[in-house]
Scaffold this motif. Sequence first.
Motif, PDB file in Angstrom:
ATOM      1  N   HIS A 163       0.811  -1.221   0.000  1.00  0.00           N
ATOM      2  CA  HIS A 163       0.000   0.000   0.000  1.00  0.00           C
ATOM      3  C   HIS A 163       0.844   1.272   0.000  1.00  0.00           C
ATOM      4  O   HIS A 163       0.300   2.369   0.025  1.00  0.00           O
ATOM      5  N   THR A 210       2.954   4.516  -0.958  1.00  0.00           N
ATOM      6  CA  THR A 210       2.840   5.471  -2.055  1.00  0.00           C
ATOM      7  C   THR A 210       4.226   5.789  -2.604  1.00  0.00           C
ATOM      8  O   THR A 210       5.246   5.495  -1.977  1.00  0.00           O
ATOM      9  N   GLN A 211       4.242   6.424  -3.768  1.00  0.00           N
ATOM     10  CA  GLN A 211       5.523   6.796  -4.363  1.00  0.00           C
ATOM     11  C   GLN A 211       6.255   7.810  -3.483  1.00  0.00           C
ATOM     12  O   GLN A 211       7.475   7.755  -3.349  1.00  0.00           O
ATOM     13  N   ILE A 260       9.423   3.308 -11.010  1.00  0.00           N
ATOM     14  CA  ILE A 260       8.076   2.723 -11.015  1.00  0.00           C
ATOM     15  C   ILE A 260       7.576   2.589 -12.450  1.00  0.00           C
ATOM     16  O   ILE A 260       7.030   1.550 -12.842  1.00  0.00           O
ATOM     17  N   ARG A 304       6.679  -0.905 -14.303  1.00  0.00           N
ATOM     18  CA  ARG A 304       5.334  -1.133 -14.870  1.00  0.00           C
ATOM     19  C   ARG A 304       5.435  -1.505 -16.350  1.00  0.00           C
ATOM     20  O   ARG A 304       4.738  -2.411 -16.815  1.00  0.00           O
ATOM     21  N   GLU A 312       2.239  -3.807 -10.977  1.00  0.00           N
ATOM     22  CA  GLU A 312       1.044  -3.158 -11.492  1.00  0.00           C
ATOM     23  C   GLU A 312       0.286  -2.544 -10.326  1.00  0.00           C
ATOM     24  O   GLU A 312       0.448  -2.957  -9.174  1.00  0.00           O
ATOM     25  N   ARG A 313      -0.513  -1.542 -10.635  1.00  0.00           N
ATOM     26  CA  ARG A 313      -1.326  -0.900  -9.605  1.00  0.00           C
ATOM     27  C   ARG A 313      -2.673  -1.589  -9.616  1.00  0.00           C
ATOM     28  O   ARG A 313      -3.342  -1.674 -10.646  1.00  0.00           O
ATOM     29  N   ARG A 350      -5.530   4.525  -8.040  1.00  0.00           N
ATOM     30  CA  ARG A 350      -4.281   5.218  -7.697  1.00  0.00           C
ATOM     31  C   ARG A 350      -4.244   5.629  -6.232  1.00  0.00           C
ATOM     32  O   ARG A 350      -3.206   5.594  -5.602  1.00  0.00           O
ATOM     33  N   GLY A 403      -5.555   2.018  -3.894  1.00  0.00           N
ATOM     34  CA  GLY A 403      -5.104   0.713  -4.318  1.00  0.00           C
ATOM     35  C   GLY A 403      -3.805   0.292  -3.670  1.00  0.00           C
ATOM     36  O   GLY A 403      -3.335   0.855  -2.685  1.00  0.00           O
ATOM     37  N   GLN A 404      -3.241  -0.738  -4.250  1.00  0.00           N
ATOM     38  CA  GLN A 404      -1.963  -1.269  -3.769  1.00  0.00           C
ATOM     39  C   GLN A 404      -1.163  -1.755  -4.959  1.00  0.00           C
ATOM     40  O   GLN A 404      -1.683  -1.901  -6.059  1.00  0.00           O
ATOM     41  N   TRP A 405       0.113  -2.028  -4.713  1.00  0.00           N
ATOM     42  CA  TRP A 405       1.005  -2.529  -5.741  1.00  0.00           C
ATOM     43  C   TRP A 405       0.944  -4.050  -5.767  1.00  0.00           C
ATOM     44  O   TRP A 405       0.939  -4.686  -4.740  1.00  0.00           O
TER      45      TRP A 405
END
Length: 139
Positions: free
Chosen positions: A95, A97-98, A116, A120, A126-127, A131, A134-136
């Motif tokens: 979860h 964030t960037q 990132i 991808r 993938e997300r 955005r 969500g989670q990675w």
Amino acid sequence: MERHRSQPYNPNIANGFFRAGYVETWGRGIEKICEVCKEHGVPVPEYTLHLEDIMVKFVSLRQQNVLNDQNVLINDPLNVLLEEMVLSVIRENPHITQAQLSQKLNRSDRQIRRVIKELREKGIIERIVSRKTGQWGVK
């Protein structure tokens, strides 16, 4: 690269390296530089001796890499290491964030966004969902 007389060509520069901790004792500096180059997969420097001076030529990490047809570095060791670090943190916390990644890895937001994006595009992450909430997902 073999045994030699341990007398610096320029005592001021040699003293600077000694005080900075790069050289423990006179005569060991070249050996240490070569060891570190080998550890990082970089060719040892080329030394050119002249009567009154010495020239040292280093090859940078980026010059070691080959450009592919889109002018993108292949096997860039610095980028691969950052990708591995990002993947490791994402696996720990999907979860994240960037911005949090940037802070945790002590890298700029721009570096993290670039990594990132590359991950991808390669299909490695993938997300999932959205955005914001969500989670990675790591494939």
